[in-house]
Design a protein around this motif. Structure first.
Motif, PDB file in Angstrom:
ATOM      1  N   CYS A 110      -5.152   5.050  -4.697  1.00  0.00           N
ATOM      2  CA  CYS A 110      -5.336   5.553  -3.331  1.00  0.00           C
ATOM      3  C   CYS A 110      -6.160   6.823  -3.405  1.00  0.00           C
TER       4      CYS A 110
ATOM      5  N   CYS B 293       0.766   6.291   3.882  1.00  0.00           N
ATOM      6  CA  CYS B 293      -0.476   5.490   3.846  1.00  0.00           C
ATOM      7  C   CYS B 293      -0.982   5.309   5.273  1.00  0.00           C
TER       8      CYS B 293
ATOM      9  N   THR C 133      -3.626   3.411   5.951  1.00  0.00           N
ATOM     10  CA  THR C 133      -4.415   2.165   5.895  1.00  0.00           C
ATOM     11  C   THR C 133      -5.926   2.408   5.981  1.00  0.00           C
ATOM     12  N   PHE C 134      -6.375   3.340   5.128  1.00  0.00           N
ATOM     13  CA  PHE C 134      -7.816   3.621   5.050  1.00  0.00           C
ATOM     14  C   PHE C 134      -8.587   2.522   4.315  1.00  0.00           C
ATOM     15  N   SER C 135      -7.849   1.709   3.549  1.00  0.00           N
ATOM     16  CA  SER C 135      -8.429   0.573   2.804  1.00  0.00           C
ATOM     17  C   SER C 135      -9.311   0.971   1.622  1.00  0.00           C
ATOM     18  N   ASP C 136      -9.330   2.235   1.246  1.00  0.00           N
ATOM     19  CA  ASP C 136     -10.123   2.605   0.059  1.00  0.00           C
ATOM     20  C   ASP C 136      -9.561   1.969  -1.216  1.00  0.00           C
ATOM     21  N   CYS C 137      -8.258   1.663  -1.205  1.00  0.00           N
ATOM     22  CA  CYS C 137      -7.673   1.029  -2.398  1.00  0.00           C
ATOM     23  C   CYS C 137      -8.221  -0.383  -2.576  1.00  0.00           C
TER      24      CYS C 137
ATOM     25  N   ARG D 119       0.806  -1.232   0.000  1.00  0.00           N
ATOM     26  CA  ARG D 119       0.000   0.000   0.000  1.00  0.00           C
ATOM     27  C   ARG D 119       0.831   1.270   0.000  1.00  0.00           C
TER      28      ARG D 119
HETATM   29  S1  SF4 Z   1      -6.366   3.907   0.086  1.00  0.00           S
HETATM   30 FE1  SF4 Z   1      -4.876   2.251   0.338  1.00  0.00          FE
HETATM   31  S2  SF4 Z   1      -2.923   3.208  -0.119  1.00  0.00           S
HETATM   32 FE2  SF4 Z   1      -4.361   4.871   0.256  1.00  0.00          FE
HETATM   33  S3  SF4 Z   1      -4.091   5.364   2.422  1.00  0.00           S
HETATM   34 FE3  SF4 Z   1      -5.748   3.877   2.196  1.00  0.00          FE
HETATM   35  S4  SF4 Z   1      -4.797   1.883   2.484  1.00  0.00           S
HETATM   36 FE4  SF4 Z   1      -3.187   3.363   2.058  1.00  0.00          FE
END
Ligand code: SF4
Ligand code: FMN
Length: 486
Positions: A464, A446, A448-452, A422
């Motif tokens: 991201c 990052c 770790t919002f997990s939107d990816c 990530r």
């Molecule tokens: S969307 Fe994925 S890469 Fe972006 S901050 Fe969240 S976890 Fe990290």
């Protein structure tokens, strides 16, 4: 007393971070000072069995959901690979999962290796090399692989919301999740044999396109990973360890014959656990509860995983993992990338995160425990197999302290190369910056919002969304917010 989850972004001092690790009772090595320049443990080359890798930084594969429907890279794919090149990493482990056949794709926009995609895949590689040379001054020691995959149980080749699973055995919990009837057909041995041939053809193509190695992906619940767990399957590909690894051995044999100069790597989920779900009793006002294991008590001895203790499948058992790595050594394979579990059924094991993907659950533990679990398994296995070149996974959650931990793990010989997933989407040069003595750009870390993960599962392209301006500027961010509100 339970230690509350630490928001790493709010921690300024490395000593405070180390204190938190101690209070959690986990062993994650962490250096106080980051060494600069070519003597940094992160910048030392690897030379082993004819393989040369210029430093200890690796880019982990990350599936794309932004190829064309024919399986060619799009502009966004090219941009992502260009950024991988700029990261300074000398090992590009696969770039992203590339399907060996259209029906084996995990999503309708996954890259495909075929006659009609050859030119663009070669160009993707060249773009990465050019950017790497531009950013770092040289492409010496740059090793680039392509991750070859068949998605098995997680095939979605035609529509992002239509599962078209190809399964190796009936899994009592995962079949239920996919609503598969009891008589849902298994892949036949003959079908598996033809998939083996598709891997051969794909690997030869990758070799001709200039890739240094191919990864025969054995992780995250996809076909090859499911096959090594196919204890309950009959025929040539199930039951005994020998049968469960026949797929690997046959693929390797054909690659050696057809592409003699190509290195082979394997990314392996070194251990697993039972599928998790959110605890409905602890969900509130639309917020998912923390993860709990699915009921498995009636399934003991548990015969549905690889690297799990059959008597207590919430615990790892590395006995067969060790056997598998011995087999890799016997097959002359040196490149190994260790990961764990699956993003589909136990994401906290596979990619520790503070925020769950939309179909996940709240963290059942401090995500640092998840980081430590993967680091410890890698340390243990590296000690047993010193000749294998081992890449470790799941470092992104370390955020500000990623350089400190990566350096310490390398210095202590826990791992040969630190792989970033990530973080490569938000701040690809983080480890390069750290070893150059540049100030770490906190805004790009990052979180770790997990939107990816959430976004592609809802049909949006890869990326991201919270931190990468490329997506902020586009209308997609708006679309994501709309989807979140639905
Ligand atoms: S969307 Fe994925 S890469 Fe972006 S901050 Fe969240 S976890 Fe990290
Ligand atoms: C968006 C996304 C896509 C991924 N796709 C793949 C993939 O194609 N192949 C693979 O082996 N792992 C894949 N992974 C897992 C990562 O390679 C990595 O193991 C995981 O994110 C944990 O590492 P990190 O903590 O550095 O993110 C993916 C992860 C993410 C976030």
């Amino acid at each position: 007393m339970e230690v509350p989850i630490l928001r790493i972004g709010s921690v300024k001092a490395v000593t405070r971070f180390q204190e938190h690790l101690r209070s959690l009772g986990v062993t994650i090595p962490c250096d106080r000072e980051i060494e600069r320049g070519t003597n940094s443990p992160l910048r030392l080359p690897i030379r082993s069995g004819g393989i040369k890798i210029g430093n200890r930084i690796a880019v982990q594969p990350m599936e794309g959901w932004d190829g064309t429907s024919e399986g060619n890279p799009s502009e966004s794919t090219v941009r992502r690979w260009r950024r991988f090149g700029a990261s300074g990493a000398k090992l590009i482990w696969g770039g992203e999962a590339v399907a060996i056949a259209p029906e084996g794709r995990a999503n309708p926009n996954q890259l495909l290796i075929a006659h009609h995609t050859e030119k663009d895949l070669a160009q993707l590689r060249t773009t990465l090399v050019d950017e790497h040379r531009r950013a770092t001054g040289s492409d010496d020691g740059l090793l680039i692989g392509l991750q070859l995959t068949h998605s098995g149980r997680y095939c979605r080749p035609n529509k992002h919301d239509r599962a078209e699973p190809r399964i190796a055995f009936h899994h009592p919990i995962l079949d239920r999740r996919l609503r598969l009837p009891e008589d849902f057909p298994l892949l036949t041995d003959a079908e598996i044999e033809s998939i083996v041939e598709q891997f051969h053809v794909a690997a030869v193509r990758a070799w001709k396109l200039g890739f240094d190695f191919v990864d025969i992906k054995h992780c995250h619940g996809y076909l090859a990973h499911e096959l090594v767990a196919a204890h309950t399957r009959g025929g040539s590909y199930g039951g005994s360890f020998e049968n469960r690894t026949r797929f690997l051995r046959q693929i390797v044999e054909g690659i050696r014959a057809g592409a003699p100069g190509l290195y082979i790597g394997v990314r392996l989920s070194a251990f697993d656990t039972v599928p998790f779900r959110h605890d409905p009793e602890r969900s509130s006002s639309g917020k998912l509860g923390p993860g709990i294991p699915e009921h498995y008590e009636n399934l003991i001895p548990y015969r549905y995983g690889f690297g799990v203790n059959p008597l207590n499948p919430t615990q790892a058992d590395l006995t067969e993992t060790i056997r598998f790595l011995s087999l890799l050594e016997d097959l002359g394979i040196r490149l190994v990338n260790l990961t764990a579990g699956s993003p589909y059924y136990n994401p906290h094991i596979q990619r520790p995160a503070l925020y769950p993907p939309s179909d996940g659950y709240q963290p059942p533990e401090d995500p640092l425990i998840g980081v430590a679990r993967q680091m410890e398994a890698t340390r243990f296995l590296k000690q047993k197999f010193p000749k294998l070149i081992m890449v470790g996974s799941a470092y992104s959650y370390l955020q500000e302290f990623l350089p400190h931990v990566a350096q310490a793990a390398l210095r202590l010989g826990w791992v040969d190369s630190v792989g970033l997933g990530r973080m490569m989407l938000t701040y690809p040069e983080i480890l390069w910056d750290a070893t150059e003595g540049h100030v770490i750009q906190r805004k790009r870390i990052c979180r770790t919002f997990s939107d990816c993960t959430t976004a592609p599962r809802k049909g949006l392209p890869s990326g991201c969304y919270p931190l990468d301006s490329y997506y902020k500027e586009s209308e997609l961010a708006e679309r994501l917010t709309e989807l979140k509100m639905q």
